[in-house]
Every structure is written in C-alpha cells, then in structure tokens.
Design a protein around this motif. Structure first.
Motif, short mmCIF file in Angstrom:
data_model
loop_
_atom_site.label_atom_id
_atom_site.label_comp_id
_atom_site.label_asym_id
_atom_site.label_seq_id
_atom_site.Cartn_x
_atom_site.Cartn_y
_atom_site.Cartn_z
N TRP A 1 -22.74 -5.47 -82.19
CA TRP A 1 -23.01 -5.39 -80.74
C TRP A 1 -24.16 -6.33 -80.38
CZ3 TRP A 1 -19.93 -4.18 -77.13
CH2 TRP A 1 -20.39 -4.01 -75.84
N GLY A 2 -25.17 -6.41 -81.25
CA GLY A 2 -26.27 -7.35 -81.02
C GLY A 2 -25.78 -8.79 -81.03
N TYR A 3 -24.86 -9.09 -81.92
CA TYR A 3 -24.24 -10.42 -81.96
C TYR A 3 -23.54 -10.70 -80.62
CZ TYR A 3 -21.25 -14.22 -83.70
OH TYR A 3 -20.60 -15.42 -83.89
N HIS A 4 -22.81 -9.71 -80.16
CA HIS A 4 -22.09 -9.85 -78.88
C HIS A 4 -23.07 -10.10 -77.73
CE1 HIS A 4 -19.22 -9.17 -75.68
NE2 HIS A 4 -19.93 -8.15 -75.25
N LEU A 5 -24.15 -9.34 -77.69
CA LEU A 5 -25.13 -9.52 -76.63
C LEU A 5 -25.76 -10.91 -76.69
CD1 LEU A 5 -26.85 -6.02 -76.57
CD2 LEU A 5 -25.21 -6.97 -74.93
N ALA A 6 -26.05 -11.40 -77.90
CA ALA A 6 -26.61 -12.74 -78.04
C ALA A 6 -25.64 -13.80 -77.52
CB ALA A 6 -26.97 -13.01 -79.50
N LEU A 7 -24.36 -13.62 -77.78
CA LEU A 7 -23.36 -14.54 -77.24
C LEU A 7 -23.43 -14.58 -75.72
CD1 LEU A 7 -20.18 -13.63 -79.35
CD2 LEU A 7 -21.61 -15.68 -79.60
N ARG A 8 -23.49 -13.40 -75.11
CA ARG A 8 -23.52 -13.31 -73.65
C ARG A 8 -24.80 -13.92 -73.07
NH1 ARG A 8 -20.42 -8.83 -71.17
NH2 ARG A 8 -21.15 -9.96 -69.37
N VAL A 9 -25.94 -13.58 -73.67
CA VAL A 9 -27.23 -14.07 -73.18
C VAL A 9 -27.29 -15.59 -73.24
CG1 VAL A 9 -29.69 -14.19 -73.76
CG2 VAL A 9 -28.54 -11.97 -73.65
N HIS A 10 -26.72 -16.16 -74.29
CA HIS A 10 -26.80 -17.61 -74.47
C HIS A 10 -25.56 -18.35 -73.95
CE1 HIS A 10 -30.57 -17.40 -76.57
NE2 HIS A 10 -30.10 -16.37 -77.25
#
Length: 128
Positions: free
Chosen positions: A48-57
């Motif tokens: 989920w953290g990986y997913h959030l990083a994708l969205r943020v960047h």
C-alpha cells in the motif's frame, strides 16, 4: 515454497526494478529483510505504501493489490469463494492452515499471474 536464501542470482539491484513484481520477487527471495515474521499484513502495508508513492509522484503503474477491491483480491474471491471484506492478507492468513501464510501468498500470486497471462490472448482476440 519460499526461495532458497542461497540463490541470490535472481536478485536485481534496486535501480533495475521495473515494477511491483520486482519488489515482490525480492520479498520472495529475502522475506526477512522486508516483512517481520512473514506477516502478510506487513506485506500488505508495504504494498500500500508503494501504491501511495506511485500516486504522490504521478507514476502511471497499474496497482493490483488493493486489499479488498484490487484485481488480486477479486480473483481470490472469485476462485476461492473468500470474502475480501478484511482484505487479501487477512483471508490468506485465516486459510493458510499449517503452511506459512507468506508461502501461500506466493503460491497464489504465481497462480493468479499465470491465469492473467492465460486470459490475455482471449482478451486480445475478443477486441479484434
């Protein structure tokens, strides 16, 4: 089965990782480095953290591991009849029996990926 820790030939350096599946392959090869005690809940949080990083960047990468509604969870619900109300990590842990839940996850991941590949030609033909 989890990979033999002595087989590091499959490990890629971080700068060669292409997507979430490279991350998962490294977790498979070295689970103790990524998740404490083989916890699928910790793996789910990592993803989920990986997913959030994708969205943020603003990275346009498909994310298949939403805990309850992602393609992996939907496939588990469809093929196993499991409710995804608590997410795939919880349901796999509840149904792992005597097998380590992380091993069950990787077996299911391999099965799911094989089914996705098997469905692709049919999808391509249907679109023609």
């Amino acid at each position: 089965m989890l990979a033999d820790l002595g087989d590091r030939s499959k490990l890629k350096p971080f700068d060669e990782w292409r997507d979430i599946y490279d991350v998962l392959e490294n977790v498979r090869q070295r689970p103790g480095m990524w998740v404490r005690n083989g916890s699928l809940r910790e793996l789910s949080i990592l993803l989920w953290g990986y997913h959030l990083a994708l969205r943020v960047h603003g990275v346009n990468e498909r994310f298949d591991f939403d805990p309850a509604t992602g393609p992996f969870a939907q496939w588990l619900g469809r093929t196993r009849g499991w409710s995804m109300s608590c997410g795939w990590a919880t349901v796999i842990e509840e149904n792992a029996g005597e097998i380590l839940p992380l091993e069950v996850f990787f077996e299911l991941l391999d099965e799911w990926r094989a089914s996705v590949v098997a469905e692709q030609p049919a999808v391509a033909e249907a679109g023609s």
